[in-house]
Structures are given as C-alpha cells and as structure tokens.
Design a protein around this motif. Structure first.
Motif, PDB file in Angstrom:
ATOM      1  N   LEU A 256     -30.744  -6.055 -18.664  1.00  0.00           N
ATOM      2  CA  LEU A 256     -31.868  -6.086 -18.044  1.00  0.00           C
ATOM      3  C   LEU A 256     -33.220  -6.482 -19.081  1.00  0.00           C
ATOM      4  CD1 LEU A 256     -31.660  -2.980 -15.593  1.00  0.00           C
ATOM      5  CD2 LEU A 256     -31.426  -5.673 -15.231  1.00  0.00           C
ATOM      6  N   GLY A 257     -33.072  -6.427 -20.302  1.00  0.00           N
ATOM      7  CA  GLY A 257     -34.060  -6.740 -21.165  1.00  0.00           C
ATOM      8  C   GLY A 257     -34.953  -5.640 -21.565  1.00  0.00           C
ATOM      9  N   LEU A 258     -34.838  -4.482 -21.086  1.00  0.00           N
ATOM     10  CA  LEU A 258     -35.704  -3.338 -21.584  1.00  0.00           C
ATOM     11  C   LEU A 258     -35.569  -2.958 -22.985  1.00  0.00           C
ATOM     12  CD1 LEU A 258     -35.350  -3.132 -18.274  1.00  0.00           C
ATOM     13  CD2 LEU A 258     -35.902  -0.620 -18.391  1.00  0.00           C
ATOM     14  N   SER A 259     -36.618  -2.488 -23.668  1.00  0.00           N
ATOM     15  CA  SER A 259     -36.596  -2.205 -24.891  1.00  0.00           C
ATOM     16  C   SER A 259     -35.601  -1.181 -25.418  1.00  0.00           C
ATOM     17  CB  SER A 259     -37.958  -2.007 -25.449  1.00  0.00           C
ATOM     18  OG  SER A 259     -38.582  -0.639 -24.950  1.00  0.00           O
ATOM     19  N   GLY A 260     -35.320  -0.093 -24.834  1.00  0.00           N
ATOM     20  CA  GLY A 260     -34.728   0.992 -25.024  1.00  0.00           C
ATOM     21  C   GLY A 260     -34.129   1.866 -23.994  1.00  0.00           C
TER      22      GLY A 260
ATOM     23  N   ALA B  60     -25.695   9.255 -25.232  1.00  0.00           N
ATOM     24  CA  ALA B  60     -25.802   7.665 -25.814  1.00  0.00           C
ATOM     25  C   ALA B  60     -27.210   6.965 -25.897  1.00  0.00           C
ATOM     26  CB  ALA B  60     -24.832   6.931 -24.886  1.00  0.00           C
ATOM     27  N   ALA B  61     -27.278   6.115 -26.564  1.00  0.00           N
ATOM     28  CA  ALA B  61     -28.616   5.367 -26.559  1.00  0.00           C
ATOM     29  C   ALA B  61     -28.398   4.003 -27.097  1.00  0.00           C
ATOM     30  CB  ALA B  61     -29.642   6.030 -27.490  1.00  0.00           C
ATOM     31  N   ALA B  62     -29.220   3.036 -26.449  1.00  0.00           N
ATOM     32  CA  ALA B  62     -29.363   1.726 -27.162  1.00  0.00           C
ATOM     33  C   ALA B  62     -30.790   1.226 -27.240  1.00  0.00           C
ATOM     34  CB  ALA B  62     -28.624   0.860 -26.077  1.00  0.00           C
ATOM     35  N   GLY B  63     -30.907  -0.012 -27.944  1.00  0.00           N
ATOM     36  CA  GLY B  63     -32.328  -0.504 -28.388  1.00  0.00           C
ATOM     37  C   GLY B  63     -33.341   0.565 -29.087  1.00  0.00           C
ATOM     38  N   SER B  64     -34.488   0.125 -28.727  1.00  0.00           N
ATOM     39  CA  SER B  64     -35.416   1.154 -29.437  1.00  0.00           C
ATOM     40  C   SER B  64     -35.476   2.527 -29.205  1.00  0.00           C
ATOM     41  CB  SER B  64     -36.899   0.492 -29.305  1.00  0.00           C
ATOM     42  OG  SER B  64     -37.009  -0.849 -29.674  1.00  0.00           O
ATOM     43  N   PRO B  65     -35.703   3.521 -29.862  1.00  0.00           N
ATOM     44  CA  PRO B  65     -35.823   4.743 -29.591  1.00  0.00           C
ATOM     45  C   PRO B  65     -36.936   5.105 -28.277  1.00  0.00           C
ATOM     46  CG  PRO B  65     -36.204   4.551 -31.964  1.00  0.00           C
ATOM     47  CD  PRO B  65     -36.275   3.339 -31.353  1.00  0.00           C
ATOM     48  N   VAL B  66     -36.382   5.737 -27.168  1.00  0.00           N
ATOM     49  CA  VAL B  66     -36.922   6.319 -26.120  1.00  0.00           C
ATOM     50  C   VAL B  66     -37.998   7.554 -26.451  1.00  0.00           C
ATOM     51  CG1 VAL B  66     -37.007   6.955 -23.743  1.00  0.00           C
ATOM     52  CG2 VAL B  66     -35.340   5.251 -24.796  1.00  0.00           C
ATOM     53  N   SER B  67     -39.308   7.038 -26.345  1.00  0.00           N
ATOM     54  CA  SER B  67     -40.412   8.320 -26.595  1.00  0.00           C
ATOM     55  C   SER B  67     -41.664   7.862 -25.765  1.00  0.00           C
ATOM     56  CB  SER B  67     -40.513   8.473 -28.279  1.00  0.00           C
ATOM     57  OG  SER B  67     -41.168   7.310 -28.609  1.00  0.00           O
ATOM     58  N   GLY B  68     -42.256   9.229 -25.628  1.00  0.00           N
ATOM     59  CA  GLY B  68     -43.546   8.938 -24.649  1.00  0.00           C
ATOM     60  C   GLY B  68     -43.234   8.699 -23.430  1.00  0.00           C
ATOM     61  N   PRO B  69     -44.099   8.144 -22.778  1.00  0.00           N
ATOM     62  CA  PRO B  69     -44.093   8.126 -21.210  1.00  0.00           C
ATOM     63  C   PRO B  69     -42.976   6.919 -21.005  1.00  0.00           C
ATOM     64  CG  PRO B  69     -46.057   7.152 -21.980  1.00  0.00           C
ATOM     65  CD  PRO B  69     -45.643   7.925 -23.087  1.00  0.00           C
ATOM     66  N   GLY B  70     -41.962   6.767 -20.074  1.00  0.00           N
ATOM     67  CA  GLY B  70     -41.233   6.088 -19.730  1.00  0.00           C
ATOM     68  C   GLY B  70     -40.699   6.306 -18.469  1.00  0.00           C
ATOM     69  N   GLN B  71     -39.624   5.492 -17.699  1.00  0.00           N
ATOM     70  CA  GLN B  71     -39.044   5.864 -16.674  1.00  0.00           C
ATOM     71  C   GLN B  71     -37.939   6.649 -16.776  1.00  0.00           C
ATOM     72  OE1 GLN B  71     -38.935   1.716 -15.116  1.00  0.00           O
ATOM     73  NE2 GLN B  71     -39.344   2.660 -13.055  1.00  0.00           N
ATOM     74  N   VAL B  72     -38.040   7.640 -15.751  1.00  0.00           N
ATOM     75  CA  VAL B  72     -36.636   8.557 -15.681  1.00  0.00           C
ATOM     76  C   VAL B  72     -36.045   8.834 -14.432  1.00  0.00           C
ATOM     77  CG1 VAL B  72     -35.873  10.849 -16.159  1.00  0.00           C
ATOM     78  CG2 VAL B  72     -37.764  10.142 -17.416  1.00  0.00           C
ATOM     79  N   PHE B  73     -34.619   8.443 -14.467  1.00  0.00           N
ATOM     80  CA  PHE B  73     -33.657   8.065 -13.437  1.00  0.00           C
ATOM     81  C   PHE B  73     -32.705   9.343 -13.116  1.00  0.00           C
ATOM     82  CE2 PHE B  73     -35.575   4.198 -14.234  1.00  0.00           C
ATOM     83  CZ  PHE B  73     -36.081   3.543 -13.033  1.00  0.00           C
TER      84      PHE B  73
ATOM     85  N   ARG C  79     -29.794  12.325 -16.755  1.00  0.00           N
ATOM     86  CA  ARG C  79     -30.855  11.504 -16.450  1.00  0.00           C
ATOM     87  C   ARG C  79     -30.588  10.274 -17.488  1.00  0.00           C
ATOM     88  NH1 ARG C  79     -31.945  15.220 -20.294  1.00  0.00           N
ATOM     89  NH2 ARG C  79     -33.160  14.678 -22.199  1.00  0.00           N
ATOM     90  N   LEU C  80     -31.128   9.300 -16.906  1.00  0.00           N
ATOM     91  CA  LEU C  80     -31.009   7.902 -17.610  1.00  0.00           C
ATOM     92  C   LEU C  80     -32.800   7.744 -17.783  1.00  0.00           C
ATOM     93  CD1 LEU C  80     -30.492   5.084 -18.502  1.00  0.00           C
ATOM     94  CD2 LEU C  80     -30.495   4.327 -16.065  1.00  0.00           C
ATOM     95  N   GLU C  81     -33.175   7.480 -19.156  1.00  0.00           N
ATOM     96  CA  GLU C  81     -34.525   7.443 -19.420  1.00  0.00           C
ATOM     97  C   GLU C  81     -34.634   5.976 -20.131  1.00  0.00           C
ATOM     98  OE1 GLU C  81     -36.466  10.652 -21.584  1.00  0.00           O
ATOM     99  OE2 GLU C  81     -34.579  11.835 -21.266  1.00  0.00           O
ATOM    100  N   VAL C  82     -35.504   5.164 -19.782  1.00  0.00           N
ATOM    101  CA  VAL C  82     -35.636   3.801 -20.162  1.00  0.00           C
ATOM    102  C   VAL C  82     -37.180   3.660 -20.735  1.00  0.00           C
ATOM    103  CG1 VAL C  82     -33.929   2.919 -18.602  1.00  0.00           C
ATOM    104  CG2 VAL C  82     -36.514   2.828 -17.951  1.00  0.00           C
ATOM    105  N   ALA C  83     -37.368   2.747 -21.878  1.00  0.00           N
ATOM    106  CA  ALA C  83     -38.729   2.399 -22.338  1.00  0.00           C
ATOM    107  C   ALA C  83     -38.887   0.758 -22.178  1.00  0.00           C
ATOM    108  CB  ALA C  83     -38.804   2.911 -23.919  1.00  0.00           C
ATOM    109  N   ARG C  84     -40.119   0.367 -21.905  1.00  0.00           N
ATOM    110  CA  ARG C  84     -40.372  -1.059 -22.032  1.00  0.00           C
ATOM    111  C   ARG C  84     -41.192  -1.401 -22.904  1.00  0.00           C
ATOM    112  NH1 ARG C  84     -39.066  -2.355 -16.745  1.00  0.00           N
ATOM    113  NH2 ARG C  84     -38.472  -0.877 -15.343  1.00  0.00           N
ATOM    114  N   ASP C  85     -41.282  -2.970 -23.352  1.00  0.00           N
ATOM    115  CA  ASP C  85     -42.304  -3.358 -24.233  1.00  0.00           C
ATOM    116  C   ASP C  85     -42.829  -4.611 -23.432  1.00  0.00           C
ATOM    117  OD1 ASP C  85     -40.543  -5.291 -24.567  1.00  0.00           O
ATOM    118  OD2 ASP C  85     -39.666  -4.653 -26.473  1.00  0.00           O
ATOM    119  N   GLY C  86     -43.521  -5.493 -24.281  1.00  0.00           N
ATOM    120  CA  GLY C  86     -44.241  -6.589 -23.534  1.00  0.00           C
ATOM    121  C   GLY C  86     -43.184  -7.619 -23.025  1.00  0.00           C
ATOM    122  N   ALA C  87     -41.982  -7.646 -23.582  1.00  0.00           N
ATOM    123  CA  ALA C  87     -40.928  -8.492 -23.143  1.00  0.00           C
ATOM    124  C   ALA C  87     -40.302  -8.227 -22.108  1.00  0.00           C
ATOM    125  CB  ALA C  87     -40.060  -9.063 -24.338  1.00  0.00           C
ATOM    126  N   SER C  88     -40.259  -6.780 -21.733  1.00  0.00           N
ATOM    127  CA  SER C  88     -39.393  -6.310 -20.571  1.00  0.00           C
ATOM    128  C   SER C  88     -39.832  -6.695 -19.210  1.00  0.00           C
ATOM    129  CB  SER C  88     -39.446  -4.801 -20.579  1.00  0.00           C
ATOM    130  OG  SER C  88     -39.029  -4.148 -21.936  1.00  0.00           O
TER     131      SER C  88
END
Length: 335
Positions: A41-45, A60-73, A84-93
């Motif tokens: 999907l191309g998300l940062s973490g 488990a975790a992948a990509g950049s560390p997930v910190s601060g505000p993000g989406q929680v599923f 819960r599944l937590e995701v983080a985004r950057d400018g390329a997401s």
C-alpha cells in the motif's frame, strides 16, 4: 500514475493473499499484514498489537516507527476487540481517503489469527506471572526457614549441649547425645532446603556479586572464569529474572569448565530498557551444531522461555557462546 500499483486495491489484496499463503504459522500473520501495508500500500509504517490480560503487547511492525497521530483500526473477532492495526503516513503515502476501506479489510483479515495469538499471549503472560509468584514465594519461604526455624533449632541444640555439660547420669547423657545428633541433621537439612529454594549468595549479595563468587569457585589452574563489569549498573530485577539469569549463567559456565576444555570463560551482563542480556563465552572445543542438546543446554532455553525470554547457543571449533535475553518488566504475579 504517481502511486502505481498501490492505487489499485485488488493488487494489494492479491499481494496480501500471497503473503498469508506463504506464512509458515499463525504467529507470522501480523508481520505479513504489516509488510503488506508498507510494501503493497505504500504507507510509511505499520504495527499490530494484541490486547492481553497483562496489557497490550506489540506483535509485529514494519517500515518507519509508528508514533504520534496516525490511523488506528480495531481488530475485532466475534464482536470483541482483540488488537489493533496502527499505520503512519508520510508525503509519499497514498491519501487516507483512498485506502482507509482497504486497511479496514486488512484488519478484518488479521482478526481471526490475532484472536488465536491473543490466547497464546494470555497463556504466556499467565505462565510468567506463575513463575514470578513462585520465585517470590520461594524467597519468602527461605526467609521464614532461615530466619525463624533455623535459629530456633540452633538454640535448642545449644541448650542440649549445656545440659550435657552438667554431668547428668549416663542414661540421660546418651539420650542427649542422640538428640544433639538429630538436631544437627535437622539443621543440615534446613540449610539444604533453603539453598535449594534460592541460592543464598544470590539473595544476600545480588546477581553481579553472586556471579563473581561463582566464577571464583569454578576458576582453577586449568581454566579462568571472569565476570566483566557491566557498562551501566544493573537495575533492580524481579526475583524470577534474577534467579533465571543466575541459573543460566551457572549452567553455561559449568558446561564450559567441565566439558568444553576451555582455558577462559567470560560472563557479561548487559542491561537495557525492559531487558537483561546474559552472555557466556568460552574458548573451548565447541560441539557439533547438529548434536542433540543435553539436559544442561535444554534447561538454559527452558529457564529463559518460562519468563518470556529466549536463549541461543552458538558453537564453533574456537568456542561456544550462550546468550539469553530476559524481560525485566514482568507482570504483577497477584493479578
């Protein structure tokens, strides 16, 4: 055009299906979900956690560390939130509105596996609490016996000795001698029991000094055992962790001294937030990596695993290294 295959939901679902088919066991499903979120999907973490009775645990975790505000599923199974599944985004997401629905689908796919893993995590947490409670109870019993029963028996033996010195009739003197002998055996048994509950030097001196005393006892003209000063002072450790670290060290050092033909054995403790690492290295002959481990080597792994840690044993012709990593933040045994 900018997002490429990441903009096509069916491509991400297909990639996830392949990942799940290749997962060797349910424990690897969270990692595959996180990798799919980041790589397909191309998300940062991304990271997945499970809710246990002892609190949340990250699986488990992948990509950049997930910190601060993000989406929680939330991950729900039969209507109950299991993780819960937590995701983080950057400018390329990809934009949130583009893949939120797909992320919810991924969360639904992960939920059944998470429910099974949650049961396993609950079982592991319960085992850790049991081990911690057991060690605390052993130390309590040792204090009660050592500080209560032991002195009382010693006092009775002393009074019997005084009675013997009073010059009683021979028949009475024989009974006194027998009573003194029986009390002596009882005192020896008390010492044996307290030593088996918890090593006395460990309780009295702490892990580092107790290990140094052990190293001194095992050092001979043929082999030298040394304990390296830790880079940072060891923190206060739960009794179960302290005992496991000492027992693992004693087993590894004893194996090296007795069976490896080593000239030197080095013990190192490394503390970092939430974990203690024990490393025992020798310069002996090593052993066949394919050989069935003996009781001593098996007990090292078992002692680490029963409190949620892990142990590895690496061997080569130039020596053997035993490494055990133990968690230092165990749950409350009374919960």
């Amino acid at each position: 055009a900018f997002y490429g295959p990441r903009a096509r939901p069916h491509e991400a679902v297909r990639a996830l299906a392949v990942r799940l088919q290749q997962a060797p066991h349910p424990g690897s499903v969270p990692e595959q979900i996180c990798r799919s979120v980041v790589e397909d999907l191309g998300l940062s973490g991304a990271r997945i956690g499970v809710e246990t009775r002892a609190g949340p645990r990250m699986l488990a975790a992948a990509g950049s560390p997930v910190s601060g505000p993000g989406q929680v599923f939330p991950l729900r199974h039969h209507g109950q939130v299991v993780g819960r599944l937590e995701v983080a985004r950057d400018g390329a997401s990809t934009p949130a509105e583009r893949d939120t629905e797909l992320l919810s689908l991924l969360a639904d796919q992960a939920s059944p596996a998470l429910a099974a893993l949650r049961l396993a995590e609950d079982a592991r947490a319960a085992r850790e609490r049991l081990v911690l409670a057991r060690e605390e109870e052993r130390r309590r019993l040792r204090r009660e016996i050592h500080d209560g029963l032991g002195p009382q028996l010693a006092a009775v033996r002393l009074r019997l000795g005084v009675a013997q010195a009073c010059g009683l009739p021979s028949a009475a003197d024989a009974h006194l001698r027998e009573a003194v002998e029986v009390l002596g055996e009882a005192l020896a048994e008390v010492r044996r029991i307290t030593a088996g509950l918890t090593p006395a030097t460990l309780v009295d001196r702490g892990l580092l000094d107790a290990t140094r005393i052990l190293a001194h006892r095992l050092t001979t003209d043929a082999v030298r055992v040394t304990v390296t000063d830790p880079a940072t002072p060891l923190p206060a450790l739960p009794p179960a962790v302290e005992t496991a670290a000492y027992r693992i060290t004693a087993e590894a050092v004893t194996n090296a001294v007795r069976h490896a033909g080593a000239r030197g054995v080095e013990v190192t403790f490394t503390a970092r937030p939430g974990a203690l690492t024990v490393t025992v290295t020798d310069d002996g002959t090593g052993f066949d990596a394919g050989a069935v481990p003996g009781t001593g080597l098996s007990s090292i792994a078992e002692r680490a695993e029963e409190i949620g840690g892990a142990a590895t044993i690496g061997t080569a012709p130039g020596g053997t290294t035993v490494t055990a990593t133990l968690p230092t933040t165990l749950g409350d045994p009374h919960e």
